[in-house]
Design an enzyme around this catalytic site. Structure first.
Site, PDB file in Angstrom:
ATOM      1  N   CYS A  89       0.845  -1.201   0.000  1.00 35.28           N
ATOM      2  CA  CYS A  89       0.000   0.000   0.000  1.00 35.28           C
ATOM      3  C   CYS A  89       0.885   1.258   0.000  1.00 35.28           C
ATOM      4  O   CYS A  89       1.583   1.502  -0.960  1.00 35.28           O
ATOM      5  CB  CYS A  89      -0.992  -0.040   1.161  1.00 35.28           C
ATOM      6  SG  CYS A  89      -2.346   1.151   0.968  1.00 35.28           S
ATOM      7  N   HIS A 197      -3.887  -4.523  -0.022  1.00 30.07           N
ATOM      8  CA  HIS A 197      -3.437  -5.089   1.250  1.00 30.07           C
ATOM      9  C   HIS A 197      -3.540  -6.614   1.186  1.00 30.07           C
ATOM     10  O   HIS A 197      -4.640  -7.161   1.280  1.00 30.07           O
ATOM     11  CB  HIS A 197      -4.316  -4.585   2.398  1.00 30.07           C
ATOM     12  CG  HIS A 197      -4.140  -3.140   2.717  1.00 30.07           C
ATOM     13  ND1 HIS A 197      -3.209  -2.694   3.634  1.00 30.07           N
ATOM     14  CD2 HIS A 197      -4.759  -2.036   2.239  1.00 30.07           C
ATOM     15  CE1 HIS A 197      -3.274  -1.381   3.711  1.00 30.07           C
ATOM     16  NE2 HIS A 197      -4.207  -0.951   2.874  1.00 30.07           N
ATOM     17  N   GLU A 199      -2.836  -8.702   3.448  1.00 33.63           N
ATOM     18  CA  GLU A 199      -3.317  -9.202   4.744  1.00 33.63           C
ATOM     19  C   GLU A 199      -4.824  -9.036   4.900  1.00 33.63           C
ATOM     20  O   GLU A 199      -5.420  -9.587   5.830  1.00 33.63           O
ATOM     21  CB  GLU A 199      -2.570  -8.516   5.888  1.00 33.63           C
ATOM     22  CG  GLU A 199      -2.943  -7.069   6.156  1.00 33.63           C
ATOM     23  CD  GLU A 199      -2.262  -6.060   5.241  1.00 33.63           C
ATOM     24  OE1 GLU A 199      -2.355  -4.856   5.537  1.00 33.63           O
ATOM     25  OE2 GLU A 199      -1.639  -6.479   4.241  1.00 33.63           O
TER      26      GLU A 199
END
Length: 219
Positions: A89, A197, A199
């Site tokens: 990001c 992202h 995650e």
């Protein structure tokens, strides 16, 4: 039900850079599931000992570069030595040379790490900005980080996107009124980043993180 099978053993030692910005715990948990032993640190000496370095980040480009300023030399030395550096990001945007964000906020030019030459530009589309949501990934060239993710969906939250000087630096794109780079990499291939992202991107994100850990192990 998850189809992702965590590895039975640690594949690589990875450092997550702590410079005061970013969701470090979520990134760490994802990397651990992908087979990494993770250290969260701002100690440049730890970079040299690691198999790979992750530069996460959430927030403004200027703040990111100011916070990471003391680590600039260590990060560039790590990259120029051919070792894996993965920006997530804001961390991906920091890999570039500069960003329109500081100018847009009236703060003047801010210099990024310049490891992937280019500029981060603001979305100029007839859609809500920031862009928030799931978008399909279109892989535009081969790179180990995107193995197995063509046509999969990832989660984005951003108002700016990368415009590398070299079109070949774009590894994958997504569409939000304009095709924008979702994944970029330098010419050598060891410095790369995702605008999304991992995650927060479910199975797709875990595959990306596993690709990164395996790339570190192979190096």
């Amino acid at each position: 039900m998850s189809t992702f099978e965590p590895p039975a053993e640690t594949l690589a030692d990875v450092v997550v850079v702590d410079y005061g910005l970013g969701n470090l715990r979520s990134a760490t948990r994802g990397l651990e599931r992908a087979g990494a032993a993770v250290e969260i640190t701002d100690d440049p000496e730890a970079f040299a000992a690691a198999d790979g370095v992750v530069l996460p980040g959430v927030g403004a480009f200027r703040e990111g570069m100011e916070n990471a300023g003391p680590l600039r030399e260590a990060l560039t030395d790590h990259a120029e030595a051919g070792r894996p550096l993965f920006g997530i990001c804001l961390g991906m945007q920091m890999l570039l040379t500069t960003s329109e964000e500081a100018d847009h906020e009236g703060e003047g030019e801010v210099t990024g790490l310049d490891l992937v030459p280019g500029t981060n530009v603001r979305f100029d589309v007839d859609r809500k900005v920031p862009h928030m949501g799931w978008n399909e990934l279109e892989v535009t060239r081969d790179h180990p980080i995107v193995e197995g993710v063509e046509g999969q969906y990832a989660y984005f939250v951003h108002s700016y996107y990368a415009e590398p000087d070299d079109p070949d630096a774009v590894v994958a794109t997504a569409d939000y009124g304009v095709d924008f780079p979702a994944v970029v990499a330098n010419e050598a291939g060891n410095v790369f980043g995702t605008q999304f992202h991992p995650e927060k991107s479910g199975e797709t994100g875990l595959r990306i993180l596993r690709n990164f850990v395996e790339y570190c192990a192979d190096r």
